[in-house]
Design a protein around this motif. Structure first.
Motif, PDB file in Angstrom:
ATOM      1  N   LYS A  98     -47.568 133.233 -50.946  1.00  0.00           N
ATOM      2  CA  LYS A  98     -47.105 132.199 -51.850  1.00  0.00           C
ATOM      3  C   LYS A  98     -47.944 132.128 -53.109  1.00  0.00           C
ATOM      4  O   LYS A  98     -47.403 131.907 -54.205  1.00  0.00           O
ATOM      5  CB  LYS A  98     -47.124 130.841 -51.130  1.00  0.00           C
ATOM      6  CG  LYS A  98     -46.547 129.710 -51.962  1.00  0.00           C
ATOM      7  CD  LYS A  98     -46.471 128.432 -51.150  1.00  0.00           C
ATOM      8  CE  LYS A  98     -45.863 127.291 -51.961  1.00  0.00           C
ATOM      9  NZ  LYS A  98     -45.789 126.039 -51.202  1.00  0.00           N
ATOM     10  N   TYR A 148     -40.519 137.127 -59.105  1.00  0.00           N
ATOM     11  CA  TYR A 148     -39.459 137.017 -58.095  1.00  0.00           C
ATOM     12  C   TYR A 148     -40.045 136.736 -56.712  1.00  0.00           C
ATOM     13  O   TYR A 148     -39.505 135.937 -55.953  1.00  0.00           O
ATOM     14  CB  TYR A 148     -38.638 138.306 -58.047  1.00  0.00           C
ATOM     15  CG  TYR A 148     -37.874 138.606 -59.313  1.00  0.00           C
ATOM     16  CD1 TYR A 148     -37.299 137.588 -60.056  1.00  0.00           C
ATOM     17  CD2 TYR A 148     -37.722 139.926 -59.767  1.00  0.00           C
ATOM     18  CE1 TYR A 148     -36.603 137.854 -61.221  1.00  0.00           C
ATOM     19  CE2 TYR A 148     -37.025 140.205 -60.926  1.00  0.00           C
ATOM     20  CZ  TYR A 148     -36.462 139.168 -61.659  1.00  0.00           C
ATOM     21  OH  TYR A 148     -35.777 139.442 -62.817  1.00  0.00           O
ATOM     22  N   THR A 150     -42.865 135.225 -56.087  1.00  0.00           N
ATOM     23  CA  THR A 150     -43.367 133.851 -56.079  1.00  0.00           C
ATOM     24  C   THR A 150     -42.233 132.853 -55.906  1.00  0.00           C
ATOM     25  O   THR A 150     -42.328 131.904 -55.118  1.00  0.00           O
ATOM     26  CB  THR A 150     -44.126 133.564 -57.383  1.00  0.00           C
ATOM     27  OG1 THR A 150     -45.192 134.505 -57.541  1.00  0.00           O
ATOM     28  CG2 THR A 150     -44.696 132.159 -57.370  1.00  0.00           C
ATOM     29  N   VAL A 151     -41.135 133.065 -56.643  1.00  0.00           N
ATOM     30  CA  VAL A 151     -39.987 132.165 -56.536  1.00  0.00           C
ATOM     31  C   VAL A 151     -39.385 132.223 -55.142  1.00  0.00           C
ATOM     32  O   VAL A 151     -39.055 131.190 -54.536  1.00  0.00           O
ATOM     33  CB  VAL A 151     -38.923 132.530 -57.593  1.00  0.00           C
ATOM     34  CG1 VAL A 151     -37.643 131.736 -57.377  1.00  0.00           C
ATOM     35  CG2 VAL A 151     -39.470 132.285 -58.995  1.00  0.00           C
ATOM     36  N   GLY A 152     -39.251 133.433 -54.598  1.00  0.00           N
ATOM     37  CA  GLY A 152     -38.679 133.561 -53.263  1.00  0.00           C
ATOM     38  C   GLY A 152     -39.521 132.911 -52.185  1.00  0.00           C
ATOM     39  O   GLY A 152     -38.987 132.364 -51.204  1.00  0.00           O
ATOM     40  N   SER A 154     -41.430 130.281 -52.621  1.00  0.00           N
ATOM     41  CA  SER A 154     -41.537 128.834 -52.837  1.00  0.00           C
ATOM     42  C   SER A 154     -40.236 128.079 -52.598  1.00  0.00           C
ATOM     43  O   SER A 154     -40.254 126.848 -52.564  1.00  0.00           O
ATOM     44  CB  SER A 154     -42.017 128.553 -54.266  1.00  0.00           C
ATOM     45  OG  SER A 154     -41.096 129.079 -55.213  1.00  0.00           O
ATOM     46  N   GLN A 155     -39.120 128.791 -52.433  1.00  0.00           N
ATOM     47  CA  GLN A 155     -37.849 128.107 -52.201  1.00  0.00           C
ATOM     48  C   GLN A 155     -37.386 128.330 -50.771  1.00  0.00           C
ATOM     49  O   GLN A 155     -37.752 129.326 -50.127  1.00  0.00           O
ATOM     50  CB  GLN A 155     -36.779 128.591 -53.190  1.00  0.00           C
ATOM     51  CG  GLN A 155     -36.429 130.052 -53.081  1.00  0.00           C
ATOM     52  CD  GLN A 155     -35.426 130.491 -54.149  1.00  0.00           C
ATOM     53  OE1 GLN A 155     -35.244 129.822 -55.173  1.00  0.00           O
ATOM     54  NE2 GLN A 155     -34.759 131.599 -53.901  1.00  0.00           N
ATOM     55  N   THR A 156     -36.597 127.393 -50.292  1.00  0.00           N
ATOM     56  CA  THR A 156     -36.125 127.468 -48.900  1.00  0.00           C
ATOM     57  C   THR A 156     -34.944 128.409 -48.759  1.00  0.00           C
ATOM     58  O   THR A 156     -34.772 129.046 -47.719  1.00  0.00           O
ATOM     59  CB  THR A 156     -35.735 126.068 -48.405  1.00  0.00           C
ATOM     60  OG1 THR A 156     -34.741 125.512 -49.294  1.00  0.00           O
ATOM     61  CG2 THR A 156     -36.951 125.145 -48.401  1.00  0.00           C
ATOM     62  N   VAL A 157     -34.122 128.508 -49.783  1.00  0.00           N
ATOM     63  CA  VAL A 157     -32.951 129.391 -49.730  1.00  0.00           C
ATOM     64  C   VAL A 157     -33.412 130.827 -49.928  1.00  0.00           C
ATOM     65  O   VAL A 157     -34.243 131.097 -50.812  1.00  0.00           O
ATOM     66  CB  VAL A 157     -31.933 128.993 -50.826  1.00  0.00           C
ATOM     67  CG1 VAL A 157     -30.712 129.906 -50.780  1.00  0.00           C
ATOM     68  CG2 VAL A 157     -31.519 127.543 -50.654  1.00  0.00           C
ATOM     69  N   PHE A 159     -33.946 134.349 -51.388  1.00  0.00           N
ATOM     70  CA  PHE A 159     -33.826 134.735 -52.787  1.00  0.00           C
ATOM     71  C   PHE A 159     -32.613 135.626 -53.023  1.00  0.00           C
ATOM     72  O   PHE A 159     -31.911 135.481 -54.029  1.00  0.00           O
ATOM     73  CB  PHE A 159     -35.104 135.454 -53.229  1.00  0.00           C
ATOM     74  CG  PHE A 159     -35.140 135.776 -54.697  1.00  0.00           C
ATOM     75  CD1 PHE A 159     -35.491 134.814 -55.633  1.00  0.00           C
ATOM     76  CD2 PHE A 159     -34.813 137.050 -55.152  1.00  0.00           C
ATOM     77  CE1 PHE A 159     -35.523 135.103 -56.998  1.00  0.00           C
ATOM     78  CE2 PHE A 159     -34.849 137.353 -56.500  1.00  0.00           C
ATOM     79  CZ  PHE A 159     -35.200 136.379 -57.432  1.00  0.00           C
ATOM     80  N   HIS A 165     -34.796 137.069 -47.823  1.00  0.00           N
ATOM     81  CA  HIS A 165     -35.854 136.883 -48.808  1.00  0.00           C
ATOM     82  C   HIS A 165     -36.289 138.190 -49.433  1.00  0.00           C
ATOM     83  O   HIS A 165     -36.805 138.205 -50.559  1.00  0.00           O
ATOM     84  CB  HIS A 165     -37.065 136.191 -48.168  1.00  0.00           C
ATOM     85  CG  HIS A 165     -36.822 134.758 -47.826  1.00  0.00           C
ATOM     86  ND1 HIS A 165     -36.825 133.747 -48.766  1.00  0.00           N
ATOM     87  CD2 HIS A 165     -36.546 134.159 -46.630  1.00  0.00           C
ATOM     88  CE1 HIS A 165     -36.593 132.581 -48.186  1.00  0.00           C
ATOM     89  NE2 HIS A 165     -36.411 132.805 -46.895  1.00  0.00           N
ATOM     90  N   ASN A 192     -30.232 130.023 -59.051  1.00  0.00           N
ATOM     91  CA  ASN A 192     -31.335 129.811 -59.987  1.00  0.00           C
ATOM     92  C   ASN A 192     -32.580 129.338 -59.235  1.00  0.00           C
ATOM     93  O   ASN A 192     -32.467 128.704 -58.175  1.00  0.00           O
ATOM     94  CB  ASN A 192     -30.927 128.788 -61.037  1.00  0.00           C
ATOM     95  CG  ASN A 192     -30.046 129.411 -62.105  1.00  0.00           C
ATOM     96  OD1 ASN A 192     -30.307 130.511 -62.568  1.00  0.00           O
ATOM     97  ND2 ASN A 192     -28.990 128.710 -62.481  1.00  0.00           N
TER      98      ASN A 192
END
Length: 237
Positions: A98, A148, A150-152, A154-157, A159, A165, A192
């Motif tokens: 993360k 990408y 980092t975003v993946g 940090s989000q529950t859905v 990526f 993921h 997004n």
């Protein structure tokens, strides 16, 4: 006798790679970072990749002759990265995934700007200009890959939606196919901010190619004229 002649050659090669304005070693370290990123899957892999990035960014700032303020900012970022790399060896896998990619993305965000500033100020187009441009292009692609990741993380859905993921090698694959607008379509952000970032990477990749090619053409024109003018004067004589 042969070794005596080989040592000065090796020393000269190392000096040429390390001298300010020489981007050969920078490009090699970027490729090494890419190779380590796609080949290592152990828990400590992120720390190893980050350690190589620390050396890469430090060398980039030296090679590109970055401003003192940027060097001070980078020094602080590199110290934080060193601490993060050490702590990352003892963190849980999820925690490391993360935060370490975010630091990596920050490092690769600073480096391309420093190279681009140095290349813009160059008055000639030579091998180092080409190597520096290639290094900048690769840094942009790897920077987005870390973003990408980092975003993946940090989000529950997931990526990539139904594809999950994804792994970091898949992030690199998606980033460079997006940067070059190849677009195989096997990996697509589910929503997004992934989709917005992908659009931004496509635009940046194409604008970089256009501006880099335009700079090369514009820089070659004065050189071409200066080479032609003595020939014309010689014929008139």
């Amino acid at each position: 006798m042969a070794s005596d002649g080989l040592r000065p050659r090796l020393r000269r090669i190392l000096v040429e790679l390390y001298d300010p304005g020489r981007y050969g070693l920078v490009l090699l370290l970027i490729l090494l970072t890419y190779a380590l990123s796609v080949s290592l899957s152990q828990n400590w892999a992120a720390s190893v990749v980050l350690a190589v990035q620390i050396a890469t960014v430090w060398l980039i700032l030296h090679t590109s002759q970055a401003r003192r303020g940027l060097q001070l900012f980078a020094d602080v970022a590199l110290i934080v990265a060193v601490v993060a790399a050490i702590v990352g060896l003892f963190l849980q896998r999820d925690t490391g995934q993360k935060y370490l990619p975010a630091i990596s993305g920050l490092l690769y965000l600073v480096a391309p700007f420093s190279i681009a500033r140095h290349l813009i100020r160059r008055q000639v187009i030579d091998r180092e200009t080409v190597l520096g441009s290639l290094a900048t292009y690769l840094l942009i692609g790897m920077c987005f890959a870390f973003v990408y990741r980092t975003v993946g993380a940090s989000q529950t859905v997931p990526f990539f939606g139904d594809q999950g993921h994804g792994t970091f090698p898949e992030d690199l694959f998606f980033s460079f196919t997006t940067l070059t607008t190849t677009g195989y379509g096997n990996l697509v952000p589910a929503g997004n901010p992934g989709q917005t970032l992908a659009v931004a990477e496509m635009l940046i990749g194409q604008l970089f190619l256009v501006t880099a090619v335009a700079k090369i053409i514009n820089s070659f024109r004065p050189l071409h004229r200066s080479q032609e003018s003595p020939t014309v004067s010689d014929e008139q004589r």
